[in-house]
Write a protein that holds these residues in place. Sequence first.
Motif, PDB file in Angstrom:
ATOM      1  N   GLU A  36      13.136  -1.180   2.142  1.00 42.04           N
ATOM      2  CA  GLU A  36      12.113  -2.162   2.256  1.00 42.04           C
ATOM      3  C   GLU A  36      10.831  -1.600   2.766  1.00 42.04           C
ATOM      4  O   GLU A  36       9.844  -2.049   1.892  1.00 42.04           O
ATOM      5  CB  GLU A  36      12.612  -3.367   3.353  1.00 42.04           C
ATOM      6  CG  GLU A  36      13.697  -4.202   2.917  1.00 42.04           C
ATOM      7  CD  GLU A  36      14.284  -5.159   3.873  1.00 42.04           C
ATOM      8  OE1 GLU A  36      13.603  -5.437   4.891  1.00 42.04           O
ATOM      9  OE2 GLU A  36      15.191  -5.439   3.822  1.00 42.04           O
TER      10      GLU A  36
ATOM     11  N   LEU B 234       7.574  -2.262   0.192  1.00 43.89           N
ATOM     12  CA  LEU B 234       6.368  -2.829   0.655  1.00 43.89           C
ATOM     13  C   LEU B 234       5.106  -1.862   0.635  1.00 43.89           C
ATOM     14  O   LEU B 234       4.219  -2.155   0.179  1.00 43.89           O
ATOM     15  CB  LEU B 234       6.426  -3.141   2.003  1.00 43.89           C
ATOM     16  CG  LEU B 234       7.061  -4.520   2.210  1.00 43.89           C
ATOM     17  CD1 LEU B 234       7.369  -4.810   3.720  1.00 43.89           C
ATOM     18  CD2 LEU B 234       6.289  -5.465   1.313  1.00 43.89           C
TER      19      LEU B 234
ATOM     20  N   GLN C  20      -3.690 -11.775  -0.155  1.00 41.12           N
ATOM     21  CA  GLN C  20      -2.166 -11.251  -0.418  1.00 41.12           C
ATOM     22  C   GLN C  20      -1.903  -9.774   0.336  1.00 41.12           C
ATOM     23  O   GLN C  20      -0.893  -9.372   0.727  1.00 41.12           O
ATOM     24  CB  GLN C  20      -1.992 -11.236  -1.864  1.00 41.12           C
ATOM     25  CG  GLN C  20      -1.651 -12.571  -2.624  1.00 41.12           C
ATOM     26  CD  GLN C  20      -1.477 -12.345  -4.213  1.00 41.12           C
ATOM     27  OE1 GLN C  20      -1.912 -11.419  -4.787  1.00 41.12           O
ATOM     28  NE2 GLN C  20      -1.531 -13.418  -4.811  1.00 41.12           N
TER      29      GLN C  20
ATOM     30  N   GLU D 256      -1.269 -10.317   3.853  1.00 42.84           N
ATOM     31  CA  GLU D 256       0.056 -10.740   4.225  1.00 42.84           C
ATOM     32  C   GLU D 256       1.168  -9.679   4.028  1.00 42.84           C
ATOM     33  O   GLU D 256       2.097  -9.245   4.665  1.00 42.84           O
ATOM     34  CB  GLU D 256       0.446 -11.740   3.230  1.00 42.84           C
ATOM     35  CG  GLU D 256      -0.172 -13.259   3.483  1.00 42.84           C
ATOM     36  CD  GLU D 256       0.139 -14.202   2.295  1.00 42.84           C
ATOM     37  OE1 GLU D 256       1.086 -14.016   1.638  1.00 42.84           O
ATOM     38  OE2 GLU D 256      -0.550 -15.255   2.474  1.00 42.84           O
ATOM     39  N   VAL D 257       0.838  -8.817   2.928  1.00 40.94           N
ATOM     40  CA  VAL D 257       1.835  -7.852   2.738  1.00 40.94           C
ATOM     41  C   VAL D 257       1.538  -6.630   3.893  1.00 40.94           C
ATOM     42  O   VAL D 257       2.580  -6.077   4.606  1.00 40.94           O
ATOM     43  CB  VAL D 257       1.408  -6.791   1.439  1.00 40.94           C
ATOM     44  CG1 VAL D 257       2.289  -5.596   1.356  1.00 40.94           C
ATOM     45  CG2 VAL D 257       1.809  -7.814   0.319  1.00 40.94           C
ATOM     46  N   LYS D 258       0.326  -6.413   4.539  1.00 39.26           N
ATOM     47  CA  LYS D 258       0.090  -5.517   5.387  1.00 39.26           C
ATOM     48  C   LYS D 258       0.863  -6.171   6.964  1.00 39.26           C
ATOM     49  O   LYS D 258       1.528  -5.150   7.378  1.00 39.26           O
ATOM     50  CB  LYS D 258      -1.402  -5.242   5.931  1.00 39.26           C
ATOM     51  CG  LYS D 258      -1.842  -4.290   4.638  1.00 39.26           C
ATOM     52  CD  LYS D 258      -3.406  -4.268   5.232  1.00 39.26           C
ATOM     53  CE  LYS D 258      -4.065  -3.376   4.207  1.00 39.26           C
ATOM     54  NZ  LYS D 258      -5.735  -2.920   4.499  1.00 39.26           N
ATOM     55  N   LYS D 259       0.649  -7.353   6.880  1.00 37.07           N
ATOM     56  CA  LYS D 259       1.594  -7.867   8.025  1.00 37.07           C
ATOM     57  C   LYS D 259       3.134  -7.642   7.891  1.00 37.07           C
ATOM     58  O   LYS D 259       3.632  -7.318   9.062  1.00 37.07           O
ATOM     59  CB  LYS D 259       1.271  -9.567   8.184  1.00 37.07           C
ATOM     60  CG  LYS D 259      -0.141  -9.754   8.605  1.00 37.07           C
ATOM     61  CD  LYS D 259      -0.289 -11.435   8.849  1.00 37.07           C
ATOM     62  CE  LYS D 259      -1.592 -11.893   9.039  1.00 37.07           C
ATOM     63  NZ  LYS D 259      -2.045 -13.255   8.925  1.00 37.07           N
ATOM     64  N   GLN D 260       3.523  -8.048   6.777  1.00 39.81           N
ATOM     65  CA  GLN D 260       4.958  -7.859   6.623  1.00 39.81           C
ATOM     66  C   GLN D 260       5.304  -6.354   6.958  1.00 39.81           C
ATOM     67  O   GLN D 260       6.529  -6.118   7.459  1.00 39.81           O
ATOM     68  CB  GLN D 260       5.556  -8.127   5.335  1.00 39.81           C
ATOM     69  CG  GLN D 260       5.407  -9.462   5.015  1.00 39.81           C
ATOM     70  CD  GLN D 260       5.941 -10.093   3.607  1.00 39.81           C
ATOM     71  OE1 GLN D 260       5.934  -9.019   2.786  1.00 39.81           O
ATOM     72  NE2 GLN D 260       5.968 -11.466   3.318  1.00 39.81           N
ATOM     73  N   LEU D 261       4.413  -5.452   6.353  1.00 41.92           N
ATOM     74  CA  LEU D 261       4.592  -3.923   6.663  1.00 41.92           C
ATOM     75  C   LEU D 261       4.735  -3.443   8.074  1.00 41.92           C
ATOM     76  O   LEU D 261       5.635  -2.783   8.566  1.00 41.92           O
ATOM     77  CB  LEU D 261       3.690  -3.034   5.893  1.00 41.92           C
ATOM     78  CG  LEU D 261       3.815  -1.494   5.586  1.00 41.92           C
ATOM     79  CD1 LEU D 261       5.154  -1.091   5.230  1.00 41.92           C
ATOM     80  CD2 LEU D 261       2.440  -0.813   5.129  1.00 41.92           C
TER      81      LEU D 261
ATOM     82  N   GLU E 196       5.088  -5.665  10.419  1.00 40.52           N
ATOM     83  CA  GLU E 196       6.640  -6.157  11.087  1.00 40.52           C
ATOM     84  C   GLU E 196       7.836  -5.254  10.839  1.00 40.52           C
ATOM     85  O   GLU E 196       8.649  -4.992  11.680  1.00 40.52           O
ATOM     86  CB  GLU E 196       6.792  -7.543  10.573  1.00 40.52           C
ATOM     87  CG  GLU E 196       7.967  -8.397  11.196  1.00 40.52           C
ATOM     88  CD  GLU E 196       8.033  -9.571  10.863  1.00 40.52           C
ATOM     89  OE1 GLU E 196       9.245 -10.201  10.844  1.00 40.52           O
ATOM     90  OE2 GLU E 196       7.149 -10.341  10.470  1.00 40.52           O
ATOM     91  N   LEU E 197       8.025  -4.678   9.436  1.00 41.12           N
ATOM     92  CA  LEU E 197       9.038  -3.718   9.296  1.00 41.12           C
ATOM     93  C   LEU E 197       8.957  -2.651   9.980  1.00 41.12           C
ATOM     94  O   LEU E 197      10.108  -2.200  10.488  1.00 41.12           O
ATOM     95  CB  LEU E 197       9.247  -3.742   7.734  1.00 41.12           C
ATOM     96  CG  LEU E 197       9.784  -4.758   6.750  1.00 41.12           C
ATOM     97  CD1 LEU E 197       9.603  -4.302   5.627  1.00 41.12           C
ATOM     98  CD2 LEU E 197      11.325  -4.819   7.438  1.00 41.12           C
TER      99      LEU E 197
ATOM    100  N   LYS F 166      10.267  -3.268  13.423  1.00 44.95           N
ATOM    101  CA  LYS F 166      11.774  -3.464  13.370  1.00 44.95           C
ATOM    102  C   LYS F 166      12.183  -1.949  13.632  1.00 44.95           C
ATOM    103  O   LYS F 166      13.301  -1.648  14.071  1.00 44.95           O
ATOM    104  CB  LYS F 166      12.174  -4.378  12.430  1.00 44.95           C
ATOM    105  CG  LYS F 166      11.791  -5.929  12.553  1.00 44.95           C
ATOM    106  CD  LYS F 166      12.332  -6.288  11.468  1.00 44.95           C
ATOM    107  CE  LYS F 166      11.962  -7.930  11.699  1.00 44.95           C
ATOM    108  NZ  LYS F 166      12.806  -8.935  10.426  1.00 44.95           N
TER     109      LYS F 166
END
Length: 135
Positions: A81, A85, A116, A119-124, A126-127, A130
């Motif tokens: 993932e 990303l 966008q 948002e992708v940087k935030k998801q990255l 967060e992953l 994790k």
Amino acid sequence: MQTNTDPSSAYQNRTSRGKSPSVMLVLIIWVLLIAAGITSAYLYSNHMKQEMVRQIQADTHKQMNELKQSYEARFAELSGEVKELESKVQSFNELLTFTKDNATSKTDNSNKLYTQLNEVKKQLSELQRKMDLLK
């Protein structure tokens, strides 16, 4: 030396002396049986304790292996993932750069791309967080 001529006292002396060895023998046998029972119970309890420890160790080892496999599978999934990303972020960066180069003024499209990208940087991130927790 005085001899006892009373027949009842002679009978009592003989019977008390005659029963004494058999009573002692019975007592000794009982003591030996009790000692053997206690010893065998102690040895059996030690044997059962060792068997339970072996069983618990085997179960723990099995559960640890299952947990390790689960962890590795989840880690591989998260790694995939993150790579996905990262490629999206890279393509968004390229698209954003292209849009910035072609735009003469700020447009709604470039704002959408920035949104966008954020948002992708935030998801990255967060992953990545994790994955750090899994390590």
